[in-house]
Design a protein around this motif. Structure first.
Motif, PDB file in Angstrom:
ATOM      1  N   GLN A  80       0.841  -1.208   0.000  1.00 15.53           N
ATOM      2  CA  GLN A  80       0.000   0.000   0.000  1.00 15.53           C
ATOM      3  C   GLN A  80       0.875   1.258   0.000  1.00 15.53           C
ATOM      4  O   GLN A  80       0.628   2.209  -0.733  1.00 15.53           O
ATOM      5  N   GLY A 100      -8.098  -3.270   0.824  1.00 13.95           N
ATOM      6  CA  GLY A 100      -7.503  -1.953   1.105  1.00 13.95           C
ATOM      7  C   GLY A 100      -7.252  -1.096  -0.120  1.00 13.95           C
ATOM      8  O   GLY A 100      -6.416  -0.187  -0.091  1.00 13.95           O
ATOM      9  N   LYS A 101      -7.980  -1.334  -1.206  1.00 12.47           N
ATOM     10  CA  LYS A 101      -7.789  -0.525  -2.432  1.00 12.47           C
ATOM     11  C   LYS A 101      -8.209   0.929  -2.190  1.00 12.47           C
ATOM     12  O   LYS A 101      -7.501   1.859  -2.553  1.00 12.47           O
ATOM     13  N   THR A 102      -9.387   1.094  -1.588  1.00 13.03           N
ATOM     14  CA  THR A 102      -9.881   2.457  -1.367  1.00 13.03           C
ATOM     15  C   THR A 102      -8.950   3.208  -0.420  1.00 13.03           C
ATOM     16  O   THR A 102      -8.702   4.396  -0.586  1.00 13.03           O
ATOM     17  N   ARG A 103      -8.436   2.460   0.530  1.00  7.06           N
ATOM     18  CA  ARG A 103      -7.483   3.080   1.455  1.00  7.06           C
ATOM     19  C   ARG A 103      -6.273   3.614   0.682  1.00  7.06           C
ATOM     20  O   ARG A 103      -5.813   4.722   0.915  1.00  7.06           O
ATOM     21  N   ARG A 139     -14.214   9.519   2.457  1.00 10.20           N
ATOM     22  CA  ARG A 139     -12.913   9.140   3.024  1.00 10.20           C
ATOM     23  C   ARG A 139     -11.815  10.110   2.592  1.00 10.20           C
ATOM     24  O   ARG A 139     -10.894  10.399   3.361  1.00 10.20           O
TER      25      ARG A 139
HETATM   26  N1  LIG Z   1      -2.988  -1.688   6.044  1.00  6.22           N
HETATM   27  C1  LIG Z   1      -4.158  -1.742   6.702  1.00  6.22           C
HETATM   28  N2  LIG Z   1      -4.154  -1.882   8.041  1.00  6.22           N
HETATM   29  C2  LIG Z   1      -5.309  -1.954   8.724  1.00  6.22           C
HETATM   30  N3  LIG Z   1      -6.536  -1.884   8.166  1.00  6.22           N
HETATM   31  C3  LIG Z   1      -6.604  -1.750   6.826  1.00  6.22           C
HETATM   32  C4  LIG Z   1      -5.426  -1.685   6.019  1.00  6.22           C
HETATM   33  N4  LIG Z   1      -5.823  -1.541   4.727  1.00  6.22           N
HETATM   34  C5  LIG Z   1      -7.166  -1.530   4.737  1.00  6.22           C
HETATM   35  N5  LIG Z   1      -7.630  -1.670   5.990  1.00  6.22           N
HETATM   36  C6  LIG Z   1      -9.049  -1.705   6.395  1.00  6.22           C
HETATM   37  O1  LIG Z   1      -9.686  -2.755   5.676  1.00  6.22           O
HETATM   38  C7  LIG Z   1     -11.009  -2.355   5.344  1.00  6.22           C
HETATM   39  C8  LIG Z   1     -11.200  -2.450   3.830  1.00  6.22           C
HETATM   40  O2  LIG Z   1     -10.411  -1.429   3.225  1.00  6.22           O
HETATM   41  P1  LIG Z   1     -10.862  -0.693   1.904  1.00  6.22           P
HETATM   42  O3  LIG Z   1     -12.279  -0.246   2.039  1.00  6.22           O
HETATM   43  O4  LIG Z   1      -9.844   0.335   1.613  1.00  6.22           O
HETATM   44  O5  LIG Z   1     -10.758  -1.921   0.909  1.00  6.22           O
HETATM   45  P2  LIG Z   1     -11.312  -2.075  -0.592  1.00  6.22           P
HETATM   46  O6  LIG Z   1     -10.381  -3.032  -1.242  1.00  6.22           O
HETATM   47  O7  LIG Z   1     -11.472  -0.763  -1.209  1.00  6.22           O
HETATM   48  O8  LIG Z   1     -12.707  -2.723  -0.285  1.00  6.22           O
HETATM   49  P3  LIG Z   1     -13.905  -3.017  -1.350  1.00  6.22           P
HETATM   50  O9  LIG Z   1     -13.398  -4.068  -2.282  1.00  6.22           O
HETATM   51  O10 LIG Z   1     -15.006  -3.501  -0.460  1.00  6.22           O
HETATM   52  O11 LIG Z   1     -14.206  -1.715  -2.023  1.00  6.22           O
HETATM   53  C9  LIG Z   1     -11.208  -0.971   5.883  1.00  6.22           C
HETATM   54  O12 LIG Z   1     -11.824  -1.024   7.114  1.00  6.22           O
HETATM   55  C10 LIG Z   1      -9.785  -0.456   6.008  1.00  6.22           C
HETATM   56  O13 LIG Z   1      -9.685   0.557   6.981  1.00  6.22           O
END
Ligand SMILES: Nc1ncnc2c1ncn2[C@@H]1O[C@H](COP(=O)(O)OP(=O)(O)OP(=O)(O)O)[C@@H](O)[C@H]1O
Length: 269
Positions: A80, A100-103, A139
């Protein structure tokens, strides 16, 4: 001394001569020994380029968002972090649901603003659903505050329609055009075929929609296609039908609306 206003009703608006002058403003309540205002000695002692300390909260009490780029990297895993810091070329991230893509995207956006001096107006973040776009915007806003309003964080559809409305004059539309969905499009094409006296059994409106969509994908306009439509017996081909003058209904639609078949084909592809 007389003035331009001596004869005007404004002449009566001055303070009555027996009234006391108004008190001095509070700032000048403590003049120095020579009557001049005291200047605090430390006022000009610091450097003018010293960074102004940031308050942790806005005036309304809301928490001020994180802007320190290094703080944006905290809590990210190695991949990330690499994605957030990546520079120099486009980056494709392939990752599963909830990984964690959106993160990454939101932190990358904030990082671009904080570390790279990117202007919020240079950010375009698009996704498929209104829900995902809303969540992404929320976010991003948590990280960068009101500057998120200057970014385009939306669905593909709303970003595209925004561009179309903005550029509507160049396309020959007004900015208030409406967009036809698949059902509207089908209805319109049926009406056009009826105006052209086409037998719906031999010439199903759906086939016209498909043909127009394909031609548009190939950037062939109706005049060019009509010019190519020779050789077939009259009344036997879509091409021949297209050589007939476009019905008024279709012309009106083209002036006032985004072309429905194009929209349908674009969004379904
Ligand atoms: N490195 C990390 N450490 C701790 N928590 C994390 C980390 N990366 C992501 N998360 C948590 O995991 C959860 C999912 O993250 P996020 O929404 O960014 O994923 P995503 O891949 O975009 O999800 P989706 O496929 O549902 O859209 C969130 O609660 C986020 O805060």
């Amino acid at each position: 001394m007389s003035s331009l206003f001596d004869d005007s009703f404004l002449a009566d608006l001055g303070p009555p001569s027996n009234e006391e002058p108004p008190p001095p403003p509070e700032d000048s309540a403590h003049p120095g020994p020579d009557g001049a205002e005291d200047v605090p000695h430390h006022l000009f002692s610091g450097g003018f380029d010293a960074p102004v300390p940031r308050e942790a909260h806005y005036r309304d009490g809301a928490a001020r968002p994180v802007v320190d780029p290094s703080a944006l990297l905290e809590g990210l895993n190695e991949e990330q972090r690499a994605a957030v810091e990546h520079t120099g070329s486009p980056l494709l991230i392939v990752a599963g649901a909830g990984s964690g893509k959106t993160r990454v995207l939101t932190h990358r956006i904030a990082y671009l603003l904080g570390a790279r001096g990117t202007h919020p107006g240079q950010i375009l973040a698009i996704t498929f659903t209104n829900k995902a776009a809303g969540e992404m915007k929320e976010r991003v806003e948590e990280l960068v505050g009101p500057r998120a309003n200057a970014m385009w964080v939306s669905t593909f559809h709303s970003a595209c329609v925004r561009i179309l409305r903005r550029e509507s004059k160049k396309l020959g539309f007004t900015s208030s055009f409406s967009i036809y969905d698949a059902a509207d499009s089908k209805r319109l094409m049926s009406l056009v075929c009826r105006d052209l006296d086409l037998d719906p059994k031999r010439f199903p409106p759906k086939s016209f929609s498909a043909k127009i969509s394909n031609l548009k994908n190939e950037l062939i306009d109706e005049e060019t296609f009509a010019g190519q439509a020779t050789g077939a017996p009259p009344g036997r081909s879509l091409g021949e039908a297209s050589r007939r003058p476009w019905p008024r209904r279709m012309r009106c639609t083209r002036r006032g609306c985004a072309r429905p078949t194009h929209w349908t084909s674009t969004t379904s592809s």
